[in-house]
Write a protein that holds these residues in place. Structure first.
Motif, PDB file in Angstrom:
ATOM      1  N   GLN A   1       2.537  -5.572   7.718  1.00 55.95           N
ATOM      2  CA  GLN A   1       1.805  -6.831   7.884  1.00 55.95           C
ATOM      3  C   GLN A   1       2.688  -8.028   7.541  1.00 55.95           C
ATOM      4  N   LEU A   2       3.677  -8.287   8.368  1.00 57.66           N
ATOM      5  CA  LEU A   2       4.617  -9.373   8.098  1.00 57.66           C
ATOM      6  C   LEU A   2       3.941 -10.742   8.206  1.00 57.66           C
ATOM      7  N   GLY A   3       3.152 -10.938   9.236  1.00 62.72           N
ATOM      8  CA  GLY A   3       2.465 -12.216   9.389  1.00 62.72           C
ATOM      9  C   GLY A   3       1.526 -12.498   8.233  1.00 62.72           C
ATOM     10  N   ALA A   4       0.781 -11.488   7.811  1.00 61.49           N
ATOM     11  CA  ALA A   4      -0.141 -11.652   6.687  1.00 61.49           C
ATOM     12  C   ALA A   4       0.618 -11.915   5.388  1.00 61.49           C
ATOM     13  N   LEU A   5       1.776 -11.289   5.237  1.00 68.23           N
ATOM     14  CA  LEU A   5       2.599 -11.517   4.052  1.00 68.23           C
ATOM     15  C   LEU A   5       3.043 -12.975   3.970  1.00 68.23           C
ATOM     16  N   ILE A   6       3.537 -13.496   5.078  1.00 72.86           N
ATOM     17  CA  ILE A   6       3.991 -14.886   5.104  1.00 72.86           C
ATOM     18  C   ILE A   6       2.832 -15.836   4.802  1.00 72.86           C
ATOM     19  N   ALA A   7       1.670 -15.585   5.417  1.00 72.27           N
ATOM     20  CA  ALA A   7       0.507 -16.433   5.178  1.00 72.27           C
ATOM     21  C   ALA A   7       0.082 -16.385   3.713  1.00 72.27           C
ATOM     22  N   PHE A   8       0.115 -15.199   3.109  1.00 73.72           N
ATOM     23  CA  PHE A   8      -0.253 -15.063   1.694  1.00 73.72           C
ATOM     24  C   PHE A   8       0.676 -15.883   0.810  1.00 73.72           C
ATOM     25  N   MET A   9       1.987 -15.761   1.033  1.00 71.42           N
ATOM     26  CA  MET A   9       2.937 -16.477   0.187  1.00 71.42           C
ATOM     27  C   MET A   9       2.789 -17.991   0.323  1.00 71.42           C
TER      28      MET A   9
ATOM     29  N   GLU B   1       0.823  -1.213   0.000  1.00 71.08           N
ATOM     30  CA  GLU B   1       0.000   0.000   0.000  1.00 71.08           C
ATOM     31  C   GLU B   1       0.857   1.264   0.000  1.00 71.08           C
ATOM     32  N   ASP B   2       0.415   2.267  -0.762  1.00 72.74           N
ATOM     33  CA  ASP B   2       1.085   3.579  -0.839  1.00 72.74           C
ATOM     34  C   ASP B   2       2.448   3.513  -1.498  1.00 72.74           C
ATOM     35  N   ASN B   3       2.805   2.382  -2.103  1.00 68.06           N
ATOM     36  CA  ASN B   3       4.102   2.244  -2.769  1.00 68.06           C
ATOM     37  C   ASN B   3       3.972   1.692  -4.185  1.00 68.06           C
ATOM     38  N   THR B   4       3.240   0.587  -4.324  1.00 66.88           N
ATOM     39  CA  THR B   4       3.227  -0.147  -5.579  1.00 66.88           C
ATOM     40  C   THR B   4       2.292   0.482  -6.598  1.00 66.88           C
ATOM     41  N   ASP B   5       2.725   0.508  -7.854  1.00 63.60           N
ATOM     42  CA  ASP B   5       1.880   0.955  -8.955  1.00 63.60           C
ATOM     43  C   ASP B   5       0.696  -0.012  -9.073  1.00 63.60           C
ATOM     44  N   PRO B   6      -0.558   0.484  -9.014  1.00 63.14           N
ATOM     45  CA  PRO B   6      -1.719  -0.407  -9.094  1.00 63.14           C
ATOM     46  C   PRO B   6      -1.742  -1.279 -10.348  1.00 63.14           C
ATOM     47  N   ALA B   7      -1.039  -0.852 -11.394  1.00 56.01           N
ATOM     48  CA  ALA B   7      -1.017  -1.634 -12.628  1.00 56.01           C
ATOM     49  C   ALA B   7      -0.344  -2.995 -12.434  1.00 56.01           C
ATOM     50  N   ILE B   8       0.363  -3.184 -11.320  1.00 58.50           N
ATOM     51  CA  ILE B   8       1.052  -4.447 -11.082  1.00 58.50           C
ATOM     52  C   ILE B   8       0.068  -5.608 -10.999  1.00 58.50           C
ATOM     53  N   GLU B   9      -1.194  -5.329 -10.643  1.00 59.28           N
ATOM     54  CA  GLU B   9      -2.171  -6.415 -10.518  1.00 59.28           C
ATOM     55  C   GLU B   9      -2.335  -7.176 -11.825  1.00 59.28           C
ATOM     56  N   ARG B  10      -2.129  -6.491 -12.946  1.00 57.36           N
ATOM     57  CA  ARG B  10      -2.257  -7.150 -14.251  1.00 57.36           C
ATOM     58  C   ARG B  10      -1.130  -8.142 -14.500  1.00 57.36           C
ATOM     59  N   GLU B  11      -0.034  -8.036 -13.735  1.00 55.95           N
ATOM     60  CA  GLU B  11       1.111  -8.934 -13.930  1.00 55.95           C
ATOM     61  C   GLU B  11       0.951 -10.244 -13.159  1.00 55.95           C
ATOM     62  N   ALA B  12      -0.055 -10.343 -12.318  1.00 48.97           N
ATOM     63  CA  ALA B  12      -0.234 -11.547 -11.500  1.00 48.97           C
ATOM     64  C   ALA B  12      -1.061 -12.572 -12.253  1.00 48.97           C
ATOM     65  N   ASP B  13      -0.491 -13.775 -12.477  1.00 53.24           N
ATOM     66  CA  ASP B  13      -1.293 -14.875 -12.995  1.00 53.24           C
ATOM     67  C   ASP B  13      -1.491 -15.931 -11.906  1.00 53.24           C
ATOM     68  N   GLY B  14      -1.019 -15.589 -10.699  1.00 54.81           N
ATOM     69  CA  GLY B  14      -1.318 -16.361  -9.504  1.00 54.81           C
ATOM     70  C   GLY B  14      -2.140 -15.485  -8.574  1.00 54.81           C
ATOM     71  N   ASP B  15      -2.046 -15.688  -7.279  1.00 61.93           N
ATOM     72  CA  ASP B  15      -2.800 -14.888  -6.312  1.00 61.93           C
ATOM     73  C   ASP B  15      -2.273 -13.452  -6.260  1.00 61.93           C
ATOM     74  N   PHE B  16      -3.139 -12.549  -5.783  1.00 62.89           N
ATOM     75  CA  PHE B  16      -2.755 -11.135  -5.651  1.00 62.89           C
ATOM     76  C   PHE B  16      -3.376 -10.580  -4.371  1.00 62.89           C
ATOM     77  N   LYS B  17      -2.603  -9.718  -3.678  1.00 60.27           N
ATOM     78  CA  LYS B  17      -3.134  -9.124  -2.441  1.00 60.27           C
ATOM     79  C   LYS B  17      -2.411  -7.812  -2.144  1.00 60.27           C
ATOM     80  N   TRP B  18      -3.183  -6.818  -1.697  1.00 58.96           N
ATOM     81  CA  TRP B  18      -2.609  -5.576  -1.179  1.00 58.96           C
ATOM     82  C   TRP B  18      -2.329  -5.747   0.318  1.00 58.96           C
ATOM     83  N   LEU B  19      -1.150  -5.310   0.757  1.00 65.33           N
ATOM     84  CA  LEU B  19      -0.773  -5.408   2.162  1.00 65.33           C
ATOM     85  C   LEU B  19      -0.137  -4.113   2.619  1.00 65.33           C
ATOM     86  N   ASN B  20      -0.291  -3.807   3.903  1.00 60.42           N
ATOM     87  CA  ASN B  20       0.458  -2.718   4.510  1.00 60.42           C
ATOM     88  C   ASN B  20       1.889  -3.187   4.738  1.00 60.42           C
ATOM     89  N   ALA B  21       2.847  -2.265   4.704  1.00 58.40           N
ATOM     90  CA  ALA B  21       4.255  -2.634   4.873  1.00 58.40           C
ATOM     91  C   ALA B  21       4.541  -3.291   6.220  1.00 58.40           C
TER      92      ALA B  21
END
Length: 288
Positions: free
Chosen positions: A56-64, A34-54
């Motif tokens: 949210q380490l636990g949520a990041l690990i769970a997502f991956m 959030e507040d960093n990544t270009d929103p257009a990056i979502e088009r590059e995902a052919d797997g899962d995609f999620k917005w996270l706050n910088a």
């Protein structure tokens, strides 16, 4: 099909990483910051995609892990300046708070290494951000423009020595030099703002960008792209020196064409010794 987990920060690097990974037959799951990544990056995902706050380490690990990623790449910057101006932007979860409490130092390198260790403790292998970008790495010699005069060569060498000496203190990866005088050194503001700050002392400078000694190539790899080239043209730079084998020119064809049109030489520098840098001998007079 193997899944690459991409932690996408700002700038064009996450796009190049995603495209290169797909070219090698990988699916790409993307965690955008959030507040960093270009929103257009979502088009590059052919797997899962999620917005996270910088934070949210636990949520990041769970997502991956849920996305099935085994390799993880951190690509692009996360703005520390924005967090310093407004600490409420960072919303650390319990895992991030525990990590921050355990750190004796909170410089960029220390923090990123600690995050990588947390990911790897969960079976996620953090690999170099350049893993799939080998063909895009800067080669030694003149990439465009030139030839360089002796003063410019001396300024490039001075810039490389300066970055090497300051890098041990986790200070930035770039500097601006003209006629033996250091006009500016990159700090928190980033390369483009550093160029503008140094250019207040006049045009004709050279930009040098290189990896810090002991650079962890899994993250914070030095890059330039068309945006920096536009700033270089605006500020009247004469040459840009990039460390060969350890820096990237993003959107390379477009960036080099812009530099060529503006008469800005871009060169790949090699380190010969702890305090020396030069062009490869066969390339010193420009491209053949």
């Amino acid at each position: 099909m193997p899944v690459l987990g991409l932690i996408a920060g700002s700038g064009p690097l996450p796009f190049e990483v995603a495209q290169a990974a797909r070219e090698r037959g990988m699916r790409v799951a993307i965690a955008a910051i959030e507040d960093n990544t270009d929103p257009a990056i979502e088009r590059e995902a052919d797997g899962d995609f999620k917005w996270l706050n910088a934070g949210q380490l636990g949520a990041l690990i769970a997502f991956m892990k849920d996305a099935g990623a085994r390799e993880v790449i951190l690509a692009g910057a996360v703005s520390k300046a924005a967090i310093l101006r407004d600490p409420s932007r960072l919303r650390p979860d319990a895992r991030a708070l525990a990590l921050l409490a355990s750190l004796a130092a909170r410089g960029d390198d220390a923090l990123l290494r600690a995050v990588a260790l947390e990911l790897e403790s969960e079976g996620l292998c953090v690999v170099e951000s350049t893993r799939y970008l080998g063909e895009r790495m800067v080669k030694a010699g003149v990439l465009c423009g030139g030839p360089l005069d002796e003063a410019q060569r001396a300024d490039l060498a001075l810039g490389m020595r300066l970055i090497e000496s300051l890098g041990a203190h986790d200070v930035g990866q770039a500097c601006l030099v003209r006629q033996g005088t250091v006009l500016a050194v990159e700090a928190l503001e980033g390369t483009d703002r550093m160029i503008r700050r140094g250019a207040e002392f006049g045009s004709g400078a050279v930009l040098v960008k290189a990896a810090k000694p002991g650079q962890d190539m899994r993250f914070d790899v030095p890059v330039i792209g068309p945006g920096t080239l536009e700033v270089a043209v605006e500020c009247g730079l004469r040459a840009i020196g990039l460390e060969a084998g350890r820096t990237l020119v993003l959107e390379q064809v477009r960036a080099l064409a812009r530099a060529e049109a503006a008469g800005i030489a871009i060169v790949g520098l090699t380190r010969l010794a702890p305090s020396a840098a030069r062009l490869a001998p066969s390339d010193e007079e420009g491209p053949s």
